[in-house]
Design a protein around this motif. Sequence first.
Motif, PDB file in Angstrom:
ATOM      1  N   ASN A 115       0.856  -1.179   0.000  1.00  0.00           N
ATOM      2  CA  ASN A 115       0.000   0.000   0.000  1.00  0.00           C
ATOM      3  C   ASN A 115       0.899   1.237   0.000  1.00  0.00           C
ATOM      4  OD1 ASN A 115      -1.521   2.298   1.299  1.00  0.00           O
ATOM      5  ND2 ASN A 115      -3.185   0.812   1.164  1.00  0.00           N
ATOM      6  N   ALA A 116       0.915   1.961  -1.116  1.00  0.00           N
ATOM      7  CA  ALA A 116       1.844   3.083  -1.284  1.00  0.00           C
ATOM      8  C   ALA A 116       1.594   4.212  -0.288  1.00  0.00           C
ATOM      9  CB  ALA A 116       1.755   3.619  -2.714  1.00  0.00           C
ATOM     10  N   ASP A 117       0.314   4.534  -0.037  1.00  0.00           N
ATOM     11  CA  ASP A 117      -0.002   5.606   0.909  1.00  0.00           C
ATOM     12  C   ASP A 117       0.505   5.267   2.310  1.00  0.00           C
ATOM     13  OD1 ASP A 117      -1.275   7.312  -0.907  1.00  0.00           O
ATOM     14  OD2 ASP A 117      -3.168   6.232  -0.710  1.00  0.00           O
ATOM     15  N   SER A 118       0.433   3.983   2.672  1.00  0.00           N
ATOM     16  CA  SER A 118       0.908   3.569   3.997  1.00  0.00           C
ATOM     17  C   SER A 118       2.419   3.700   4.100  1.00  0.00           C
ATOM     18  CB  SER A 118       0.474   2.128   4.284  1.00  0.00           C
ATOM     19  OG  SER A 118      -0.937   2.044   4.397  1.00  0.00           O
ATOM     20  N   TYR A 119       3.133   3.355   3.034  1.00  0.00           N
ATOM     21  CA  TYR A 119       4.579   3.572   3.025  1.00  0.00           C
ATOM     22  C   TYR A 119       4.892   5.058   3.220  1.00  0.00           C
ATOM     23  CZ  TYR A 119       6.394  -1.036   1.578  1.00  0.00           C
ATOM     24  OH  TYR A 119       6.783  -2.346   1.551  1.00  0.00           O
ATOM     25  N   LEU A 120       4.125   5.902   2.546  1.00  0.00           N
ATOM     26  CA  LEU A 120       4.359   7.346   2.656  1.00  0.00           C
ATOM     27  C   LEU A 120       4.172   7.822   4.093  1.00  0.00           C
ATOM     28  CD1 LEU A 120       4.804  10.101   1.133  1.00  0.00           C
ATOM     29  CD2 LEU A 120       2.304  10.300   1.168  1.00  0.00           C
ATOM     30  N   ARG A 121       3.074   7.393   4.723  1.00  0.00           N
ATOM     31  CA  ARG A 121       2.815   7.833   6.092  1.00  0.00           C
ATOM     32  C   ARG A 121       3.841   7.263   7.069  1.00  0.00           C
ATOM     33  NH1 ARG A 121       1.585  11.960   7.300  1.00  0.00           N
ATOM     34  NH2 ARG A 121       0.473  11.482   9.240  1.00  0.00           N
ATOM     35  N   LEU A 122       4.303   6.045   6.825  1.00  0.00           N
ATOM     36  CA  LEU A 122       5.366   5.497   7.662  1.00  0.00           C
ATOM     37  C   LEU A 122       6.608   6.381   7.575  1.00  0.00           C
ATOM     38  CD1 LEU A 122       5.394   1.597   7.193  1.00  0.00           C
ATOM     39  CD2 LEU A 122       4.986   2.887   9.308  1.00  0.00           C
ATOM     40  N   GLY A 123       6.924   6.803   6.349  1.00  0.00           N
ATOM     41  CA  GLY A 123       8.054   7.709   6.172  1.00  0.00           C
ATOM     42  C   GLY A 123       7.868   8.994   6.951  1.00  0.00           C
ATOM     43  N   ASP A 124       6.647   9.537   6.927  1.00  0.00           N
ATOM     44  CA  ASP A 124       6.363  10.764   7.676  1.00  0.00           C
ATOM     45  C   ASP A 124       6.546  10.551   9.182  1.00  0.00           C
ATOM     46  OD1 ASP A 124       5.742  11.995   5.291  1.00  0.00           O
ATOM     47  OD2 ASP A 124       3.577  11.769   5.519  1.00  0.00           O
ATOM     48  N   PHE A 125       6.066   9.400   9.670  1.00  0.00           N
ATOM     49  CA  PHE A 125       6.173   9.117  11.107  1.00  0.00           C
ATOM     50  C   PHE A 125       7.633   9.014  11.533  1.00  0.00           C
ATOM     51  CE2 PHE A 125       1.799   8.934  11.103  1.00  0.00           C
ATOM     52  CZ  PHE A 125       1.231   8.436  12.268  1.00  0.00           C
ATOM     53  N   PHE A 126       8.454   8.346  10.718  1.00  0.00           N
ATOM     54  CA  PHE A 126       9.879   8.256  11.039  1.00  0.00           C
ATOM     55  C   PHE A 126      10.560   9.619  10.895  1.00  0.00           C
ATOM     56  CE2 PHE A 126       9.524   3.588  10.084  1.00  0.00           C
ATOM     57  CZ  PHE A 126       9.949   3.150  11.330  1.00  0.00           C
ATOM     58  N   TYR A 127      10.144  10.393   9.904  1.00  0.00           N
ATOM     59  CA  TYR A 127      10.774  11.693   9.646  1.00  0.00           C
ATOM     60  C   TYR A 127      10.537  12.655  10.808  1.00  0.00           C
ATOM     61  CZ  TYR A 127      12.260  15.801   6.961  1.00  0.00           C
ATOM     62  OH  TYR A 127      12.916  16.915   6.523  1.00  0.00           O
ATOM     63  N   TYR A 128       9.301  12.672  11.321  1.00  0.00           N
ATOM     64  CA  TYR A 128       8.963  13.617  12.383  1.00  0.00           C
ATOM     65  C   TYR A 128       9.040  12.999  13.784  1.00  0.00           C
ATOM     66  CZ  TYR A 128       7.314  16.586   8.592  1.00  0.00           C
ATOM     67  OH  TYR A 128       7.238  17.352   7.457  1.00  0.00           O
ATOM     68  N   GLY A 129       9.288  11.700  13.881  1.00  0.00           N
ATOM     69  CA  GLY A 129       9.382  11.058  15.184  1.00  0.00           C
ATOM     70  C   GLY A 129       8.048  10.895  15.873  1.00  0.00           C
ATOM     71  N   ARG A 130       7.017  10.546  15.109  1.00  0.00           N
ATOM     72  CA  ARG A 130       5.693  10.314  15.692  1.00  0.00           C
ATOM     73  C   ARG A 130       5.522   8.825  16.002  1.00  0.00           C
ATOM     74  NH1 ARG A 130       0.693  12.462  12.432  1.00  0.00           N
ATOM     75  NH2 ARG A 130      -0.271  11.299  14.160  1.00  0.00           N
ATOM     76  N   GLY A 131       5.256   8.497  17.247  1.00  0.00           N
ATOM     77  CA  GLY A 131       5.045   7.109  17.626  1.00  0.00           C
ATOM     78  C   GLY A 131       6.311   6.290  17.683  1.00  0.00           C
ATOM     79  N   THR A 132       7.426   6.911  17.401  1.00  0.00           N
ATOM     80  CA  THR A 132       8.717   6.225  17.396  1.00  0.00           C
ATOM     81  C   THR A 132       9.820   7.269  17.457  1.00  0.00           C
ATOM     82  OG1 THR A 132      10.096   4.627  16.171  1.00  0.00           O
ATOM     83  CG2 THR A 132       8.891   6.256  14.876  1.00  0.00           C
ATOM     84  N   ALA A 133      11.035   6.806  17.664  1.00  0.00           N
ATOM     85  CA  ALA A 133      12.155   7.755  17.648  1.00  0.00           C
ATOM     86  C   ALA A 133      12.376   8.251  16.217  1.00  0.00           C
ATOM     87  CB  ALA A 133      13.421   7.075  18.174  1.00  0.00           C
ATOM     88  N   LYS A 134      12.764   9.500  16.095  1.00  0.00           N
ATOM     89  CA  LYS A 134      13.031  10.062  14.773  1.00  0.00           C
ATOM     90  C   LYS A 134      14.177   9.300  14.113  1.00  0.00           C
ATOM     91  CE  LYS A 134      13.928  14.499  12.502  1.00  0.00           C
ATOM     92  NZ  LYS A 134      14.063  15.962  12.696  1.00  0.00           N
ATOM     93  N   ASN A 135      13.964   8.854  12.882  1.00  0.00           N
ATOM     94  CA  ASN A 135      14.982   8.067  12.179  1.00  0.00           C
ATOM     95  C   ASN A 135      14.919   8.426  10.698  1.00  0.00           C
ATOM     96  OD1 ASN A 135      16.446   5.965  10.815  1.00  0.00           O
ATOM     97  ND2 ASN A 135      16.245   4.703  12.653  1.00  0.00           N
ATOM     98  N   LEU A 136      15.812   9.293  10.258  1.00  0.00           N
ATOM     99  CA  LEU A 136      15.780   9.782   8.880  1.00  0.00           C
ATOM    100  C   LEU A 136      16.120   8.696   7.872  1.00  0.00           C
ATOM    101  CD1 LEU A 136      17.451  13.275   9.407  1.00  0.00           C
ATOM    102  CD2 LEU A 136      15.012  12.743   9.189  1.00  0.00           C
TER     103      LEU A 136
END
Length: 241
Positions: A115-136
């Motif tokens: 699911n492409a949209d889900s990959y995108l949102r996962l990237g956003d969560f890692f980028y901004y550190g939402r729900g997890t540690a920030k990991n670029l």
Amino acid sequence: MCGHIPSIFYLSQMYLLGQGTGTSCTTAVTLMKKVAERGPWGHLLPEAHSSFLQHDYGTALLIYEKLAEMGFEVAQSNAAYMYDKRLFEPSFFMSSQYMDQSAMKYYSRAAEQENADSYLRLGDFFYYGRGTAKNLQKAAEAYKQAARLLHPQALFNLGYMHEHGIGFPQDLFLAKRNYDSALQVNKSAYLAVGLALLKLYAHFVYEFITGGKAAGKLEIPTYIRLPSFLIGFQWDNVMIA
């Protein structure tokens, strides 16, 4: 695939056992999953959608989560979206961190089903550190997976990250190629991509003048002009040549 259910099942067995075709466990599992999703529980998906449209978000989320645990990709992405956007009245024990982590859990499961949209949102969560540690680096990897599925926003994000060396070594040429790819996938993004390319051109000139590493030792051809660049002149190819 929405055809005859027994035929889909028999086809899955043929792929599983290599009868009349090459053995493919991946194809067999995909086909079996389609059969399983047509069971009597399949009526729950439209019920959840109906509850969502009636703004009964609590009921919709409950059904989507039940189906998500059964492997329904649509339910996984929808449950993730509802947690992500806070589209329900949370219980007293549901902290913001809990909801972000729940969204990540379901986005991850939907992403595993391409699911492409889900990959995108996962990237956003890692980028901004939402729900997890920030990991670029993980954000970059998630965006790459979404870009592989031709998601224009992911391609644009990769262009930005390459341009500024976020999660990748800085590379202005790869930045431009990702921006160009985003425009090829979604022509309506012309304005956003055009502005990004204009900024990228200015960035390149600045790096060249100041001797920055991003510009390398390449010389800017005298015949490159800003208007031709904005309409798609492939200056990165000229530089490399």
